[in-house]
Motif scaffolding. Structure first.
Motif, mmCIF file in Angstrom:
data_model
loop_
_atom_site.group_PDB
_atom_site.id
_atom_site.type_symbol
_atom_site.label_atom_id
_atom_site.label_comp_id
_atom_site.label_asym_id
_atom_site.label_seq_id
_atom_site.Cartn_x
_atom_site.Cartn_y
_atom_site.Cartn_z
ATOM 1 N N LYS A 15 -34.680 -63.003 12.898
ATOM 2 C CA LYS A 15 -33.603 -62.120 12.457
ATOM 3 C C LYS A 15 -32.776 -62.747 11.337
ATOM 4 O O LYS A 15 -32.529 -63.958 11.334
ATOM 5 C CB LYS A 15 -32.654 -61.823 13.617
ATOM 6 C CG LYS A 15 -33.225 -60.998 14.717
ATOM 7 C CD LYS A 15 -32.153 -60.796 15.777
ATOM 8 C CE LYS A 15 -32.597 -59.836 16.833
ATOM 9 N NZ LYS A 15 -31.504 -59.544 17.761
ATOM 10 N N ARG A 16 -32.327 -61.903 10.425
ATOM 11 C CA ARG A 16 -31.466 -62.371 9.332
ATOM 12 C C ARG A 16 -30.220 -63.064 9.891
ATOM 13 O O ARG A 16 -29.826 -64.123 9.419
ATOM 14 C CB ARG A 16 -31.051 -61.203 8.438
ATOM 15 C CG ARG A 16 -30.058 -61.614 7.348
ATOM 16 C CD ARG A 16 -29.563 -60.423 6.544
ATOM 17 N NE ARG A 16 -30.640 -59.748 5.873
ATOM 18 C CZ ARG A 16 -31.025 -60.015 4.625
ATOM 19 N NH1 ARG A 16 -30.412 -60.932 3.940
ATOM 20 N NH2 ARG A 16 -32.016 -59.339 4.091
ATOM 21 N N SER A 17 -29.605 -62.459 10.906
ATOM 22 C CA SER A 17 -28.391 -63.053 11.471
ATOM 23 C C SER A 17 -28.673 -64.451 12.019
ATOM 24 O O SER A 17 -27.817 -65.334 11.955
ATOM 25 C CB SER A 17 -27.810 -62.159 12.566
ATOM 26 O OG SER A 17 -28.723 -62.014 13.647
ATOM 27 N N SER A 32 -29.226 -70.271 18.547
ATOM 28 C CA SER A 32 -29.423 -68.824 18.697
ATOM 29 C C SER A 32 -30.587 -68.524 19.633
ATOM 30 O O SER A 32 -31.656 -69.115 19.510
ATOM 31 C CB SER A 32 -29.718 -68.182 17.339
ATOM 32 O OG SER A 32 -28.632 -68.360 16.458
ATOM 33 N N THR A 42 -37.553 -60.856 21.152
ATOM 34 C CA THR A 42 -38.324 -60.203 20.093
ATOM 35 C C THR A 42 -39.765 -60.090 20.563
ATOM 36 O O THR A 42 -40.039 -60.216 21.755
ATOM 37 C CB THR A 42 -38.204 -60.974 18.751
ATOM 38 O OG1 THR A 42 -38.798 -60.192 17.707
ATOM 39 C CG2 THR A 42 -38.849 -62.349 18.820
ATOM 40 N N TRP A 73 -37.508 -60.337 4.875
ATOM 41 C CA TRP A 73 -37.909 -60.491 6.265
ATOM 42 C C TRP A 73 -38.552 -61.860 6.378
ATOM 43 O O TRP A 73 -39.531 -62.149 5.684
ATOM 44 C CB TRP A 73 -38.927 -59.428 6.660
ATOM 45 C CG TRP A 73 -38.366 -58.071 6.864
ATOM 46 C CD1 TRP A 73 -37.744 -57.282 5.944
ATOM 47 C CD2 TRP A 73 -38.387 -57.332 8.083
ATOM 48 N NE1 TRP A 73 -37.382 -56.091 6.505
ATOM 49 C CE2 TRP A 73 -37.765 -56.090 7.810
ATOM 50 C CE3 TRP A 73 -38.867 -57.589 9.356
ATOM 51 C CZ2 TRP A 73 -37.611 -55.115 8.792
ATOM 52 C CZ3 TRP A 73 -38.722 -56.609 10.322
ATOM 53 C CH2 TRP A 73 -38.086 -55.401 10.039
ATOM 54 N N TRP A 126 -32.641 -65.016 21.289
ATOM 55 C CA TRP A 126 -32.789 -63.572 21.235
ATOM 56 C C TRP A 126 -34.149 -63.180 21.778
ATOM 57 O O TRP A 126 -35.018 -64.011 21.986
ATOM 58 C CB TRP A 126 -32.583 -63.041 19.819
ATOM 59 C CG TRP A 126 -33.683 -63.324 18.845
ATOM 60 C CD1 TRP A 126 -34.657 -62.446 18.429
ATOM 61 C CD2 TRP A 126 -33.953 -64.543 18.143
ATOM 62 N NE1 TRP A 126 -35.495 -63.053 17.522
ATOM 63 C CE2 TRP A 126 -35.083 -64.344 17.335
ATOM 64 C CE3 TRP A 126 -33.347 -65.804 18.128
ATOM 65 C CZ2 TRP A 126 -35.624 -65.329 16.518
ATOM 66 C CZ3 TRP A 126 -33.883 -66.795 17.320
ATOM 67 C CH2 TRP A 126 -34.997 -66.549 16.529
#
Length: 133
Positions: free
Chosen positions: A108-110, A89, A93, A54, A91
């Motif tokens: 995020k891992r992605s 990216s 969160t 993480w 997103w």
């Protein structure tokens, strides 16, 4: 977009970002919607309490102190919802207050794989608060 004499907007520059008052209803000035945005650089670090990988990044002290002053709805762990951009990216969160006075957020891992970054790398991050005002 047409100008509406009953609604006004403004942007205030703050220490680490900007506070955007998206609309103010002139007839009811207590109703206003705000967004606060910040751009900063931070180092990706691993959360050692988990076996799986993480990665997190902490917001700067001055930005965290400023964010802590905003009124926000009560949420679990005193978190705040945010839109985040790292590279190409974007997103949604949450950021979480830490014991050191700084907010921290997961990456995020992605996202970190897509952006080609990893633990120890310094990244530029854009954060927009969703729940202030």
């Amino acid at each position: 977009m047409k100008w509406n004499p009953n609604r006004m907007g403004a942007t205030l520059r703050l220490c680490g970002g900007s506070l955007r008052i998206r609309s103010v209803n002139v007839r009811s000035p207590t109703l206003l919607r705000m967004t606060a945005s910040y751009v900063f650089e931070g180092e990706l670090f691993r959360w050692a309490a988990r076996r799986e990988k993480w990665l997190f990044v902490s917001l700067p002290e001055d930005v965290s102190a400023e964010i802590a002053e905003f009124p926000a709805p009560p949420r679990g762990f005193a978190s705040l919802r945010v839109d985040v951009t790292l590279g190409a990216s974007t997103w949604t969160t949450s950021i979480f207050p830490g014991g050191d006075g700084r907010y921290t957020m997961p990456v995020k891992r992605s996202v970190y794989e897509r952006q080609g970054v990893d633990e120890g790398d310094t990244v530029q991050v854009s954060v927009r608060l969703l729940d202030v005002g």
